[in-house]
Design a protein around this motif. Structure first.
Motif, PDB file in Angstrom:
ATOM      1  N   LEU A  33      -2.735   3.660  -9.978  1.00 23.92           N
ATOM      2  CA  LEU A  33      -2.960   3.476  -8.548  1.00 23.92           C
ATOM      3  C   LEU A  33      -3.378   4.784  -7.889  1.00 23.92           C
ATOM      4  CD1 LEU A  33       0.185   1.330  -7.634  1.00 23.92           C
ATOM      5  CD2 LEU A  33      -2.136   0.498  -8.105  1.00 23.92           C
ATOM      6  N   ARG A  41      -6.174   0.339  -6.842  1.00 24.81           N
ATOM      7  CA  ARG A  41      -6.312   0.952  -8.161  1.00 24.81           C
ATOM      8  C   ARG A  41      -7.399   2.015  -8.133  1.00 24.81           C
ATOM      9  NH1 ARG A  41      -7.057  -2.372 -13.855  1.00 24.81           N
ATOM     10  NH2 ARG A  41      -6.988  -0.560 -15.265  1.00 24.81           N
ATOM     11  N   GLY A  90      -4.969  -3.718  -7.395  1.00 26.69           N
ATOM     12  CA  GLY A  90      -3.991  -2.875  -6.716  1.00 26.69           C
ATOM     13  C   GLY A  90      -2.679  -3.601  -6.590  1.00 26.69           C
ATOM     14  N   PRO A 137      -1.351  -2.757 -16.634  1.00 27.79           N
ATOM     15  CA  PRO A 137      -2.518  -2.795 -15.741  1.00 27.79           C
ATOM     16  C   PRO A 137      -3.806  -3.189 -16.444  1.00 27.79           C
ATOM     17  CG  PRO A 137      -1.918  -0.533 -16.245  1.00 27.79           C
ATOM     18  CD  PRO A 137      -0.816  -1.390 -16.784  1.00 27.79           C
TER      19      PRO A 137
END
Length: 219
Positions: free
Chosen positions: A45, A66, A92, A147
């Motif tokens: 992030l 992100r 994000g 992620p």
């Protein structure tokens, strides 16, 4: 003369406050610190987040986008605005300070959620839901630790159902972005509060986005 000057200054001040009230407010904030967000997610992030406040002064949400989002070659996806993004890509996270609703009007509890890009199926069953097919699906942060994970459509829908507790996923609508990249919040004619900013793609390109953070689909 002096009285007239004071009156003009007061008018300008009131007009400025009125404009600020209509448009809400964006405040920069530090890195995401919610304990439910996995460390692997926090690492990708942007360290700067955004606090989004509405015209009544209440905080709608906090958002961290992100950094260096993987992109795909822009493809022809009918009805899509963000064809550089692959479906299920982590965009994000968003944190709600109090319970809210998603774009369908379903209840969403307070807390942190990942935002993963998805397209409404172009199958005729979702006509009129939104002007375009682009959404992000909410997934409880504690249920989304990698992620770089990718999901098939049904897999992501199943994960997002954890945000709603219903048979439906929890969508937030992506809207037509403005050309600028500065973070902002505004309200449209349908009472949708829209957060806009730019996300940084891995290619180095800035991609303007606009996300409906409060408001539901037209009934």
């Amino acid at each position: 003369m002096h009285t007239r000057v004071i009156a003009v200054l007061l008018f300008v001040r009131i007009a400025s406050l009125s404009l600020a009230a209509q448009t809400g407010k964006i405040e920069p904030i530090g890195p995401a610190s919610d304990s439910s967000v996995a460390e692997g997610v926090k690492k990708v992030l942007d360290p700067k987040g955004y606090r989004v406040s509405l015209d009544d002064g209440s905080v709608a949400c906090e958002i961290w986008l992100r950094n260096k989002i993987p992109a795909q070659p822009k493809k022809d996806s009918p009805g899509a605005l963000y064809s550089q993004l692959a479906e299920s890509t982590l965009v994000g996270i968003i944190s709600f300070p109090q319970a809210t609703t998603d774009y369908r009007g379903q209840n969403i509890g307070k807390g942190a959620y990942t935002l993963r890009y998805e397209l409404i199926p172009n199958d005729g069953n979702h006509l009129g839901v939104a002007p375009n097919r682009d959404f992000v699906l909410l997934v409880p942060a504690a249920s989304d630790e990698n992620p770089d994970a990718t999901f098939k459509f049904d897999e992501l829908v199943s994960l997002s159902r954890k945000a709603t507790g219903t048979k439906h996923p929890g969508p937030l609508s992506l809207a037509q972005p403005e050309s600028g990249t500065a973070a902002a919040v505004s309200k449209d004619d349908e009472d949708h509060w829209i957060f806009s900013a730019a996300i940084k793609l891995a290619s180095g390109e800035d991609l303007p986005i606009a996300l409906v953070v409060k408001g539901t689909a037209p009934q």
